[in-house]
Design an enzyme around this catalytic site. Sequence first.
Site, PDB file in Angstrom:
ATOM      1  N   HIS A 373     -30.555  -8.275   7.386  1.00 63.84           N
ATOM      2  CA  HIS A 373     -29.828  -7.958   8.567  1.00 63.84           C
ATOM      3  C   HIS A 373     -28.466  -8.589   8.588  1.00 63.84           C
ATOM      4  CE1 HIS A 373     -33.033  -6.107  11.366  1.00 63.84           C
ATOM      5  NE2 HIS A 373     -33.775  -6.856  10.285  1.00 63.84           N
ATOM      6  N   LYS A 564     -22.360 -10.052  23.842  1.00 67.50           N
ATOM      7  CA  LYS A 564     -23.318 -10.044  22.448  1.00 67.50           C
ATOM      8  C   LYS A 564     -23.109 -11.677  22.304  1.00 67.50           C
ATOM      9  CE  LYS A 564     -19.945  -7.408  20.549  1.00 67.50           C
ATOM     10  NZ  LYS A 564     -20.574  -6.368  19.635  1.00 67.50           N
ATOM     11  N   ARG A 565     -23.865 -12.186  21.455  1.00 68.35           N
ATOM     12  CA  ARG A 565     -23.863 -13.711  20.933  1.00 68.35           C
ATOM     13  C   ARG A 565     -22.177 -13.936  20.744  1.00 68.35           C
ATOM     14  NH1 ARG A 565     -28.688 -16.705  20.388  1.00 68.35           N
ATOM     15  NH2 ARG A 565     -27.279 -18.081  19.580  1.00 68.35           N
ATOM     16  N   LYS A 570     -17.360 -12.182  15.603  1.00 72.13           N
ATOM     17  CA  LYS A 570     -17.465 -11.034  16.367  1.00 72.13           C
ATOM     18  C   LYS A 570     -16.053 -11.140  17.380  1.00 72.13           C
ATOM     19  CE  LYS A 570     -22.506 -11.338  17.077  1.00 72.13           C
ATOM     20  NZ  LYS A 570     -22.977  -9.927  16.820  1.00 72.13           N
ATOM     21  N   THR A 672     -25.777  -3.213  17.719  1.00 74.34           N
ATOM     22  CA  THR A 672     -26.823  -2.108  18.486  1.00 74.34           C
ATOM     23  C   THR A 672     -26.124  -2.079  19.858  1.00 74.34           C
ATOM     24  OG1 THR A 672     -28.265  -4.183  18.593  1.00 74.34           O
ATOM     25  CG2 THR A 672     -28.830  -2.371  17.073  1.00 74.34           C
ATOM     26  N   LYS A 676     -25.891   1.136  22.914  1.00 75.48           N
ATOM     27  CA  LYS A 676     -26.166   1.266  23.975  1.00 75.48           C
ATOM     28  C   LYS A 676     -24.917   1.563  25.093  1.00 75.48           C
ATOM     29  CE  LYS A 676     -29.416  -2.467  22.757  1.00 75.48           C
ATOM     30  NZ  LYS A 676     -29.557  -3.759  22.514  1.00 75.48           N
TER      31      LYS A 676
END
Length: 831
Positions: A373, A564-565, A570, A672, A676
Site C-alpha cells: 500500500h 484525509k490524514r 498530502k 480512496t 468517494k
Amino acid sequence: MTKHNNTTKPGGNGESIRTGMSEEAIRLAFLDNLFYVQGRFLEVASLDDKYKALAYTVRDRLLHRWVSTIRTYQQANPRTVCYLSAEYLPGPFMGLNLLNMGIEEPTRKALQSLGIDLESLIAYEQEPGLGNGGLGRLAACFMDSLATLQIPATSYGIRYEFGIFQQDIRNGEQVETTDNWLHYGNPWEVRRPQISYDVKIGGHTEHYTNEQGLHRVRWVPHETFRGVAIDTPILGHDVNTVNLMRLWRAEAAEALDFHAFNEGDYYGAVLREVRSETISKVLYPNDAPEIGKRLRLLQQHFFVTCSLQDMMRVHRTTGMPIERFHEKFTVQLNDTHPAIAVAELMRLLLDNHHLDWDTAWHVTRHTFAYTNHTLLPEALEKWPIPLFQSLLPRHLEIIYEINSRFLDEVRQRYPFDPDRAQRLSIIDETLPRHVRMAHLACIGSFAINGVAELHSQLLKETVLRDFYELWPEKFQNKTNGVTPRRFMLLSNPGLGSLLNETLGHGWETDLEQLRGLEAHADDPAFQERWRQVKRQRKEALAGEVHKLCGIDITPTSLYDVQVKRIHEYKRQHLNLLHIITLYNRIKRNPALDIVPRTFIFGGKSAPGYAMAKLIIRLINAVAEMVNRDRDVAGRLKVVFLPNFSVKLGQWVYPAADISQQISTAGKEASGTGNMKFSMNGALTIGTLDGANVEIREDVGAENFFLFGLDADAVSHTLANGYRPWDYYNANQELKDVIDLIASGFFAHGDRSLFQPLVDHLLQHDSYLLLADYADYIACQDQVSAAYRDPQRWTRMSILNVARIGKFSSDRTIAEYCRDIWKVQPVPVKLD
Ligand code: B1H
C-alpha cells in the site's frame, strides 16, 4: 406499554418476532428487546436504550441470515478468502444493515408509530475506529463487497479496546484523547469464548530427535496468552450472505491463574491477567510504522497465529488432509502488518503437523498473496533482529532457513551479481541488522499487487524492482475501489432517489450502470434536480459544521474540501498557500470579485509527527484570521472539522463541490477519498498521482482539474538539485504568502511558531510545494471560472458520477476473485 408474549406470530401473518420484516413485526420486536434486553419501557427509555433495542432487533435478523450462511458453507465446503488486516474502519453499522436488508422504510415507520426518530438512533451510534485511514477503510469496503458478491470470506484482525484516538482541537492544536468505543457496550459483536487459541512468546527452541529418529523442534515459550474470538456479522446488499469479521481479544491463558492463586500469588495472577490484555489494548495511531515497538510486533504475531490456527480448525472439519490447506483457503496479507504469517504457517505445518520442509513450503507459497500500500521508504516495516529473536525465536530460525534456501536460488540465477543477493535478502545486514517484512511477504506469496496502476508500476521500478526481475509473473495491479452502498446510497439518499428514478434499481450493485446518466448531462430539468440534491447536502453539512465548530458556513459558496490524514506528502499546506493567496488578493483589492469559497479541512496527525501537527495549527491559525476579517467576509471561510471519521465523512463527501487530491505525484499509492467525492458529484482538483490518474482517464480530462508535476518530473526535479528558493524569488504572490506566514501574522506576531514549516519549505521542500504552486493557483482560478457557469459545472458533475463505475469496490473484489483468489460466489438461501 404494548405487551405481547407470542414470539412466533406477532404480526398475525406467520412472521417470527425474531426475523419478521414487516413494520408490525419490527415494532413488536423493538418493544420486546427494549423490555427483555434493556429492561425498560418506552416512557423511561434513554436514547441508548432505544438504540440498543433497535440494534438487537436488526441483529436478530442478521443472525438468521448468518446461520443460513454457515449451513450453506458447511454443506458446500467452498474455497474461502481470509483477509488478514491489522486495521478495519467499518463505520457505524445500523444504517447500513437496515439498508442492506432492505428494511429501512418499515423500520422508520415502526419507530415513528412509537414517536421515535430513526435518524436520531442512527446518529447516536459510535463507530469502531479500528484503523488509521485509507488502508483500514479499504478493508471495510472489501468486506462489504465480498458479502455482496456472495463470496465465502472471513476478515481477521484485532479487537482493539481503544481505537484511533479522538482528536480535539484546543487553541488550534490537536489534542489526543482515548477512544473508549466499548464504554456503552457494542451490540453488533458476539463473543465466542469457545473459539480461542494459545499464543506463545519469548523463550527458546529445543531441537531433538524423536523415537522414529526424526528431527523435531519444540518452542519453549517464556509466556503464553490466549486470543478469544469476537465476531461481527457483515451482511451483503440485497443478498442473504453474512460473512464474518473475526477480531481477536487478548486474555490470560487461564482466566485467572488459579494455581498461582492457591499458592498465594493472588496479585501475580491478577497482574498476568492485566498484562495479557495489553496486547489488544490500543491501535498504533501512525500511518507509518514505528520501528522497534515490541508491543506492535506482538500484536501482529498475536492476531496472525490466532487466525491461522482458526483456519486449521475449520480445515480439520472438512476432512481434507493438511497438505491441501491452500486449496481450502486463500489468505490475503493487507500490507506487511500480517506478513509474519508466512513464518507462522511454516511453524504450524512443521512443528505441529510434522510436514517436511518442502511440503510445508509448497503449502505456504500457495496460500498467501500480498498487497503493498505504500512506496514511502519510512513506511516499509522492518524489525531489529534482537527484538525479533527475543519475542519469536522459532520464527527467526524459520526465516533464516527460508532466506538461506531463497538466496541459494538467487545466487544460482545471478552468479556474477553478489550485490543482488544482499538487496533481496530478508535480512538487512547493515547494522543494526533487521528483518524486512516486505521481503518475507514477497517470497512467501504467489501474488503481489499494488493498489493503482501508477503505484503498481512504480513498485516494479523502485522498492520491489529486484523481486519483479526475479518473478515478473507474481506482479499484478488491483486498483482500489469503495462501496457505493455506504458512500452513495446511505450517505446521499437524495442522490440515491434521483438515480433510482432516472436509472431504476441495479446500479447499486453494478455501478457501471451509472453510464445511463450521460444522456441527462445537458438536460436543464435534470440539472436543476442535480443541483437541488447537492444544495440539500450542503445545507445538511452546514448544520453539522455549526454543531461541531460553532461556525456558520454558506451553502451558496463553493465548498472546497480536503479530508484525509495530515501528512506532508498530502500537502494540506499547499491548499493553505492558495487560501492565503486569495486572502492577499482581497486585502490588496477589497473590491475584487471572486467566487465565494468555504475551505473545509479534516484529518488526524500521528501524535508524534511534529510537522503534521504544525500544519494543523497553521490551518486553524489561518481560519481564525480569515474568519474574523470583515474585508473578506462573505468571500472566504476556513473550517477545520475535528475528529474526522467514517461517520463524519458521510456528511462531508456528498456536500463537496471540489475535492482536493493534491499529493506530490508518486507518493499517494491510490487514495480512496478521491473516489468517494467523485461518486457524489464533486469535481477533483488533483495531481497525476495514485488512482487520480485513472479517475481522470475515466471521467474525461475536460471534467477534471489537473495540475502539477507528474511522477517522472518529480524524481527528475529532486535528482537535479531542486532549489525551492528560485521559485520563491520568481513568484511575487508566492513570496508574499510565505513572507506573511514567516512574519508571525497568523501567530499574533510570534515569528517562531511557524518557522520550522517556512524553513523546511524554503530550504528543502521535499514534497515540491513551491515547484507546483504556480500551476496549482492557476488551476484553482480555472475552478472558480467554471463554477461561475452552473450549466457547465453541473454537466461536469453529472459526468463524473456517470463515469465513476470502475471505482466500486465490487469491481476491485471481482478482480481479486478472478486473478488472485480463484473463488466463486456461493449464494445463500434463507432457512
Ligand atoms: C496506506 C498505509 C499504512 N498505505 C502503515 N500505507 C500503517 C502504513 O500503522 N501503520 O504502520 C498504517 C497504514 N496506509 C494507504 O492505503 C495509502 O496511503 C493510500 O494511498 C491507499 O489508498 C490506502 C488503501 O490502499
